[in-house]
Design an enzyme around this catalytic site. Sequence first.
Site, short mmCIF file in Angstrom:
data_model
loop_
_atom_site.label_atom_id
_atom_site.label_comp_id
_atom_site.label_asym_id
_atom_site.label_seq_id
_atom_site.Cartn_x
_atom_site.Cartn_y
_atom_site.Cartn_z
N GLU A 15 5.92 8.08 2.61
CA GLU A 15 5.44 7.28 2.21
C GLU A 15 3.95 7.93 2.00
O GLU A 15 3.65 9.02 1.58
CB GLU A 15 4.99 6.56 4.06
N ASP A 16 3.46 6.62 0.90
CA ASP A 16 1.70 6.82 0.32
C ASP A 16 0.61 6.83 1.36
O ASP A 16 0.05 7.47 1.88
CB ASP A 16 1.49 5.65 -0.45
N ASP A 31 -0.65 3.11 8.25
CA ASP A 31 -1.72 2.98 9.21
C ASP A 31 -0.83 2.74 10.24
O ASP A 31 -0.68 3.24 11.66
CB ASP A 31 -3.34 2.55 8.53
N PHE A 54 -10.55 1.61 3.51
CA PHE A 54 -9.24 1.00 2.79
C PHE A 54 -9.54 1.97 1.62
O PHE A 54 -10.36 2.05 1.07
CB PHE A 54 -9.25 -0.45 2.47
N ARG A 102 -3.60 1.85 -9.24
CA ARG A 102 -2.82 2.97 -8.41
C ARG A 102 -2.30 4.05 -9.40
O ARG A 102 -1.98 4.91 -9.04
CB ARG A 102 -1.43 2.24 -8.71
#
Length: 393
Positions: A118-119, A122, A171, A184
């Site tokens: 996963e990047d 949260d 964020f 990205r």
Amino acid sequence: MFNSYFCSLLLNQLSSLKRIKIQDKVFESYLSEKDIQDAILKVAKEINKKYRGKKPVFLGVLNGSFLFAADLMKAIDFDCEISFVKVASYVGTQSSGQVRQLLGLDQNLQGRHVVVVEDIVDTGNTVEAIYGLIKNMGPSSISFATLLFKPKVYSKDIKIDYVALEIEPDFVVGYGLDYDGYGRNLNSLYVLSEKQSIKTNEDMMNIVLFGPPGAGKGTQAMKLKDKYHLVHISTGDILRKEIKDGSDLGLQAKGFMDKGELVPDEVVIEMIENCLNENGDVNGFIFDGFPRTTEQALALDNLLQKHNTEIDSMLSLEVDDEELVDRIIKRGRDSGREDDKNESVIFNRIITYNKKTAPLKEYYNKQGKYNSIKGIGTVEEVLDRLTKVIGAN
Ligand code: AP5
Ligand code: MG
């Protein structure tokens, strides 16, 4: 941090805070490419130790994990497979809480060791959904590797086995992570800035105050700055402050300035870049003594474009050489400026202007931004002419 007159910056501070705009939001630099790569190598080392000989399947979660998965896989030193699945769980800057279906999971995971890549993790909604779907396919084991983990908001019982970097619940964007589809491709990470307002082109007024040495650029910039609430950036003033402070940049610049020659383009361009990055929330800029070469003018256009703005007008103060020399010699009596004291240096400044800087009139003329203004008369008279042109633009 900001002083509206001097935008004083040392070259060794050039890596300081960078602000970028993505769509309608402003982001600040957060983690460097090196921080990220070091953290990935640390995680790869752990995985190499645990899974060597087990031929695991890595499942990269698209779109965000594509860069992390690529760099992680390059550091894995045993036989393995990698596939990608797709889950969409974010809209805008808030976690929507809705986890959609997994797409593209066609791998047979029966009896396999699965490492989900996963990047970012949260709240854990995505992790939970993926875990449930994979579990139904009968793997030997499921573990999770993530580039970023927000422990303060993670609310699930599933263990996140490999975490490259723990972060606050902010964020972030870059290195695979997006804001509304963009960002990205950035090779480092940025965080949503609390200070949101980089003014857009329509809101800002950016002026190049142009003219030979002694034309009155500094004098008029001080007045215009107050009148229009602009930030005054004088490269000459910044450089003199660096000299006074005895900085490396000052020492480097002094040799050129004392002779009446231009300081190298890359030095002044970098100074301007930092001034722009440090002043996101402003009505606009008055550039005094910059640009002075075509290279500087091109760099300024590019930098302003990155900040979503541009030069509105170039105001060129025209004063004859005799008056220029007269003004500078008068000022030199008490200004303390080294380059005002010696007549041959004053002449060299004027010669340098005519040779390297005056051609920029044509550069701005081609853009329809060049305005010639008579610089002779009282300070108030010249100011009046300038404000009339500004008002008409
Ligand atoms: P910089 O500091 O920019 O100096 P300059 O261009 O030579 O100009 P001056 O500051 O001397 O004059 P000004 O037009 O601001 O006029 P002012 O209002 O002071 O640059 C210095 C050096 O730094 C350069 O030579 C270079 O080495 C380096 N440098 C700077 N920027 C660079 C860049 N981008 N790239 C590379 N190198 C760079 O007025 C002059 C005098 O006249 C004052 O005494 C004033 O009171 C008086 N005066 C003003 N208006 C009037 C009027 N209407 N009537 C009578 N007197 C007046
Ligand atoms: Mg000046």
